[in-house]
Design a protein around this motif. Structure first.
Motif, PDB file in Angstrom:
ATOM      1  N   THR A   1       0.822  -1.212   0.000  1.00  0.00           N
ATOM      2  CA  THR A   1       0.000   0.000   0.000  1.00  0.00           C
ATOM      3  C   THR A   1       0.854   1.259   0.000  1.00  0.00           C
ATOM      4  O   THR A   1       0.342   2.348  -0.257  1.00  0.00           O
TER       5      THR A   1
ATOM      6  N   ILE B   1       5.227   6.318  -3.279  1.00  0.00           N
ATOM      7  CA  ILE B   1       3.937   5.953  -3.854  1.00  0.00           C
ATOM      8  C   ILE B   1       3.049   5.412  -2.745  1.00  0.00           C
ATOM      9  O   ILE B   1       3.504   4.664  -1.883  1.00  0.00           O
ATOM     10  N   GLU B   2       1.768   5.791  -2.777  1.00  0.00           N
ATOM     11  CA  GLU B   2       0.853   5.321  -1.740  1.00  0.00           C
ATOM     12  C   GLU B   2      -0.528   5.089  -2.336  1.00  0.00           C
ATOM     13  O   GLU B   2      -0.998   5.861  -3.176  1.00  0.00           O
ATOM     14  N   TYR B   3      -1.164   3.993  -1.891  1.00  0.00           N
ATOM     15  CA  TYR B   3      -2.543   3.733  -2.282  1.00  0.00           C
ATOM     16  C   TYR B   3      -3.461   4.193  -1.156  1.00  0.00           C
ATOM     17  O   TYR B   3      -3.334   3.753  -0.011  1.00  0.00           O
TER      18      TYR B   3
ATOM     19  N   LEU C   1      -4.230   5.914  -6.432  1.00  0.00           N
ATOM     20  CA  LEU C   1      -2.810   5.606  -6.319  1.00  0.00           C
ATOM     21  C   LEU C   1      -2.070   6.929  -6.511  1.00  0.00           C
ATOM     22  O   LEU C   1      -2.183   7.549  -7.571  1.00  0.00           O
TER      23      LEU C   1
ATOM     24  N   ILE D   1      -7.033  -4.807  -6.964  1.00  0.00           N
ATOM     25  CA  ILE D   1      -5.631  -4.942  -6.549  1.00  0.00           C
ATOM     26  C   ILE D   1      -5.388  -6.321  -5.953  1.00  0.00           C
ATOM     27  O   ILE D   1      -4.372  -6.967  -6.224  1.00  0.00           O
TER      28      ILE D   1
END
Length: 637
Positions: free
Chosen positions: A437, A475-477, A484, A513
């Protein structure tokens, strides 16, 4: 009056019994008590051919007995001599027991032999000492808990012991030299040392030679336990000076292997039965599917139930494929519990390829490894709930939270440097399926020398000797927003400038995902473009390029800059149909070229724009994407 015939017969019988008892003596007493006690320790067929006194010593000759169970071991002992201390039944106090000509044989071909063993300061059952020899590997494992716990001793000395083990379809022979146990107390060993060990296959091949082996706080009964509470298998251990050859025949040496505390969790099967189960089958070469399932299931259970404080290897030297040298100063695993590993660390790793190019890594660290899903899959496979297929479930892949690499240097065989990196760090958040994540990555201290051809191309940017840069990615969800987010992708080149990219992709559902990689097509169709920001911060590269190009053209910098602004303005007008946007871009570029400082481009989609639609539009021309976004360009803000 004369006594009756019946009375005479009874008196004669009593006289015979008393005479036999008087003639038996302490050796026969010990013999009878030991044979009787052996049967109470789950030993069958116990027999002692002869018992006699030799001065102050008691001698038992030609002893035979066998352990019970499906992996029984039959034992033959040529002679047992008991001296010093006292004996009552088979119980000894302060005695010395010397064994000679000891052999153990299992029905499956596993066996051991030792010429002699001396046990001093004995307190407790002689039968228990003998029963302990009905193990497949005496002094390292126990046959049952009663045999292990019914005696104590100050010291055990075994000059040499050879053990034959089954390894799949082959036999392995291990010879231990000068095995010593100090302070054995009812199943627990204060210290066990082996001066030397040689291990090899009985049908030939490479052998492994080991120097001193030492274990402290070793509990022989731990391998027998089932159920109950967790127990310490041993407190610490070390193996010194290993040398031999690997499966590929390449030689290797290891200076030292050290172990921290090992704890065993309760379970339905003992550690001894588990290790025996997966040692008997070679999963890679066995054609027996059921045997493979049993073996891998046993291995999975061992890793689930054993907790390791640490395992550390010092100074490994060997050969990789192609006979290229490989070295490692240290390898360590710490905090292993139920398939989870706190850290895996390599230090001082050096290797060469076939062309002689050498790579050195000062430190490689992995933190927060969770392989419990892989262990669970092994159990499911063993019990028939899982059938191997082309794609294992996502839960089977180990989850890793942090990777750190420091001091990487790559050089030619001549020593000429090809590149170096001070530090690479990757951090990951909790996973959804296979995808973390959150990912954060940083590269610092990257250096690469510039050769003559590259120098000619990079000199206009002010780079002549080497390229030095740093990079960062985050990067982060965000599940609540179904987005995203690339918060930053930054590349900073020394004396040139820094380029930064931030973007958002929407329409990302958790379920899609979790179903990756099978859901890749669904994700591609559902994903929507979000805001994009690209920025460049000048640190000398653009200014150097303008100066260099003006010199090459033989004009003044101001004149060259004006010509460049006019050329760029014409190109923008030609390719950007939106006059207002074209004017804004031209103005921003003019401001930047007059005083190179910073340039920021922001693109915001006009409503929902699918990534698939962008890909199709870009096939004709990248400029076809412009009408889909609101674009701003700013300089020196």
């Amino acid at each position: 009056m004369f006594p009756s015939v019946a009375s005479l017969r009874l008196s004669a019988a009593m006289l015979l019994v008393l005479t036999a008892a008087a003639a038996a003596g302490p050796a026969d007493d010990l013999k009878g008590a030991t044979v009787s006690a052996l049967s109470g320790l789950q030993m069958s067929g116990a027999a002692i051919a002869e018992a006699r006194e030799d001065g102050s010593s008691l001698v038992l000759s030609n002893l035979t007995f066998a352990s019970a169970g499906d992996r029984s071991v039959g034992v033959k002992i040529g002679r047992a001599t008991i001296s010093g201390g006292s004996a009552s039944g088979d119980a000894l106090t302060g005695a010395r027991v010397q064994l000679e000509g000891v052999e153990g044989t299992g029905a499956d071909g596993q066996a051991y032999r030792l010429a002699s063993a001396e046990i001093t300061g004995v307190q407790g059952s002689l039968a228990a000492i003998l029963a302990g020899l009905a193990s497949r590997e005496p002094f390292f494992s126990a046959v049952n808990e009663a045999a292990a716990t019914k005696f104590s001793a100050e010291r055990v000395n075994v000059p040499s012991m050879t053990v034959v083990r089954r390894r799949g379809a082959r036999n392995e022979e291990a010879t231990y030299t000068t095995l010593t146990i100090n302070r054995y107390a009812q199943g627990k060993i204060a210290e066990l040392t082996v001066a030397g060990t040689v291990i090899g296959l009985t049908d030939g091949g490479n052998k492994i030679e080991i120097g001193t082996t030492r274990l402290t706080g070793f509990d022989l009964t731990a391998g027998l336990r089932t159920g109950g509470a967790a127990v310490n298998a041993f407190d610490s251990g070390s193996i010194e000076r290993l040398r031999g050859a690997g499966a590929n025949g390449a030689p290797f040496t290891i200076e030292r292997i050290a172990f921290g505390k090992v704890t065993m969790r309760p379970g339905e099967r003992s550690l001894m039965s588990l290790t025996q189960a997966f040692a008997e089958v070679d999963p890679a070469n066995s054609g027996d599917e059921a045997a493979r399932r049993r073996s891998l299931g046993a291995a999975a259970e061992v890793f689930a139930r054993l907790d390791f404080e640490r395992i550390e290897m010092i100074n490994f030297r060997g050969m990789a494929e192609g006979n290229q040298p490989i070295e490692m100063q240290r390898f360590a695993i710490a905090g292993v519990t139920q398939g989870k590993i706190a850290t895996i660390e390599f230090n001082g790793l050096a290797a060469a390829d076939r062309q002689g190019q050498r790579t050195r890594i000062g430190r490689f660290l992995i933190e927060g490894v969770d392989a419990s899903g892989l262990i669970a899959l092994g159990k499911d496979y063993a019990e028939g709930r899982f059938t191997p297929g082309p794609t294992p479930p996502a839960s089977a892949y180990p989850d890793v939270r942090r990777i750190l690499t420091e001091d990487i240097v790559v050089a030619k065989a001549t020593g000429q440097p090809l590149g170096a990196v001070q530090r690479v760090e990757i951090e990951a958040g909790p996973r959804i399926g296979l995808m973390p994540t959150r990912i954060r990555a940083r590269v610092t201290g990257f250096e690469a020398p510039v050769n003559d051809a590259q120098r000619a191309q990079l000199a206009p940017l002010g780079i002549e000797d080497k390229i030095t840069l740093a990079a960062e990615l985050e990067i982060e969800y965000v599940e609540a927003a179904r987005e995203l987010r690339m918060r930053t992708l930054n590349v900073d080149v020394n004396d040139v400038g820094a380029l930064n990219l931030a973007l958002t992709v929407g329409g990302i559902d958790r379920a899609a995902i979790e179903a990756l990689p099978g859901s890749a097509a669904v994700l591609g169709l559902a994903a929507k473009a979000g805001r994009l920001v690209v920025s460049f911060k000048e640190a000398g590269g653009v200014a150097a390029l303008i100066t260099h190009t003006a010199e090459q053209a033989g004009v003044e910098e101001e004149q060259f800059t004006e010509q460049l602004k006019m050329q760029l303005g014409a190109m923008i007008g030609q390719f950007v149909p939106d006059k207002l946007l074209a004017s804004q871009v031209s103005s921003a570029l003019s401001t930047f070229l007059d005083d190179p400082n910073s340039l920021v481009i922001t693109a915001t989609p006009k409503g929902d724009v699918a990534l698939a639609a962008l890909a199709m539009a870009a096939q004709g021309s990248p400029f076809a994407l412009l009408p889909m976004f609101n674009i701003t360009v700013e300089a020196n803000k």
